[in-house]
Motif scaffolding. Structure first.
Motif, short mmCIF file in Angstrom:
data_model
loop_
_atom_site.label_atom_id
_atom_site.label_comp_id
_atom_site.label_asym_id
_atom_site.label_seq_id
_atom_site.Cartn_x
_atom_site.Cartn_y
_atom_site.Cartn_z
N GLY A 17 41.64 39.88 37.36
CA GLY A 17 40.22 40.04 37.05
C GLY A 17 39.57 41.33 37.48
N GLY A 18 40.30 42.19 38.18
CA GLY A 18 39.74 43.47 38.61
C GLY A 18 38.46 43.32 39.42
N ILE A 19 37.50 44.15 39.12
CA ILE A 19 36.23 44.17 39.86
C ILE A 19 35.54 42.81 39.79
N GLU A 20 35.66 42.13 38.67
CA GLU A 20 35.02 40.80 38.53
C GLU A 20 35.55 39.83 39.58
N ASP A 21 36.86 39.83 39.83
CA ASP A 21 37.42 38.97 40.87
C ASP A 21 36.96 39.39 42.26
N LEU A 22 36.80 40.69 42.49
CA LEU A 22 36.28 41.15 43.78
C LEU A 22 34.83 40.69 43.98
N LYS A 23 34.06 40.70 42.91
CA LYS A 23 32.68 40.21 43.00
C LYS A 23 32.66 38.70 43.30
N LYS A 24 33.59 37.97 42.71
CA LYS A 24 33.68 36.54 42.98
C LYS A 24 34.05 36.30 44.44
N ALA A 25 35.02 37.06 44.96
CA ALA A 25 35.41 36.93 46.37
C ALA A 25 34.21 37.23 47.27
N LYS A 26 33.48 38.28 46.94
CA LYS A 26 32.29 38.65 47.72
C LYS A 26 31.25 37.54 47.69
N GLN A 27 31.05 36.91 46.53
CA GLN A 27 30.09 35.81 46.42
C GLN A 27 30.48 34.66 47.34
N TYR A 28 31.78 34.33 47.39
CA TYR A 28 32.22 33.25 48.27
C TYR A 28 32.09 33.64 49.75
N ILE A 29 32.32 34.90 50.07
CA ILE A 29 32.10 35.36 51.45
C ILE A 29 30.61 35.22 51.79
N ASP A 30 29.74 35.56 50.85
CA ASP A 30 28.30 35.40 51.08
C ASP A 30 27.93 33.93 51.30
N ILE B 100 40.94 37.58 46.01
CA ILE B 100 41.45 38.82 46.60
C ILE B 100 42.93 39.02 46.22
N THR B 101 43.67 37.93 46.23
CA THR B 101 45.10 38.02 45.93
C THR B 101 45.37 38.47 44.50
N ARG B 102 44.55 38.04 43.57
CA ARG B 102 44.86 38.28 42.16
C ARG B 102 44.08 39.40 41.49
N TYR B 103 43.13 40.02 42.17
CA TYR B 103 42.23 40.95 41.47
C TYR B 103 42.95 42.10 40.77
N LYS B 104 44.03 42.61 41.33
CA LYS B 104 44.73 43.74 40.70
C LYS B 104 45.44 43.33 39.42
#
Length: 92
Positions: free
Chosen positions: A67-80, A60-64
């Motif tokens: 990694g953009g959307i890819e980093d947000l997807k990774k964050a979401k995967q870890y939340i899941d 979440i900290t670095r996505y902007k």
């Protein structure tokens, strides 16, 4: 995308109870955390976050900046992963 490298201070940065008493890392490679007030690793360690929780903070900290959307997807995967683990334990 390469990973960032960190320079770690010696163990004198640890307090007696094992908590980090002050900032212990400085990013050496990459630029995705350079404009942040606190390094994600310092926040993660100071708050005793586990692996999955720490990765959510990191991505979440670095996505902007990285990694953009890819980093947000990774964050979401870890939340899941966190949610699934809590559900297995019967927590809500």
């Amino acid at each position: 995308m390469g990973s960032a490298e960190y320079a770690y201070s010696d163990l004198s940065d640890l307090s007696i109870n094992g908590k980090y008493a002050k900032k212990t890392t400085e990013q050496v490679g990459g630029s995705h955390y350079k404009n942040k007030k606190i390094e994600p690793i310092d926040y993660i360690v100071s708050n005793d976050l586990n692996f999955c929780e720490g990765n959510v903070i990191k991505y979440i900290t670095r996505y902007k900046e990285k990694g953009g959307i890819e980093d947000l997807k990774k964050a979401k995967q870890y939340i899941d992963f966190i949610i699934a683990n809590l559900e297995l334990k019967g927590n809500r």
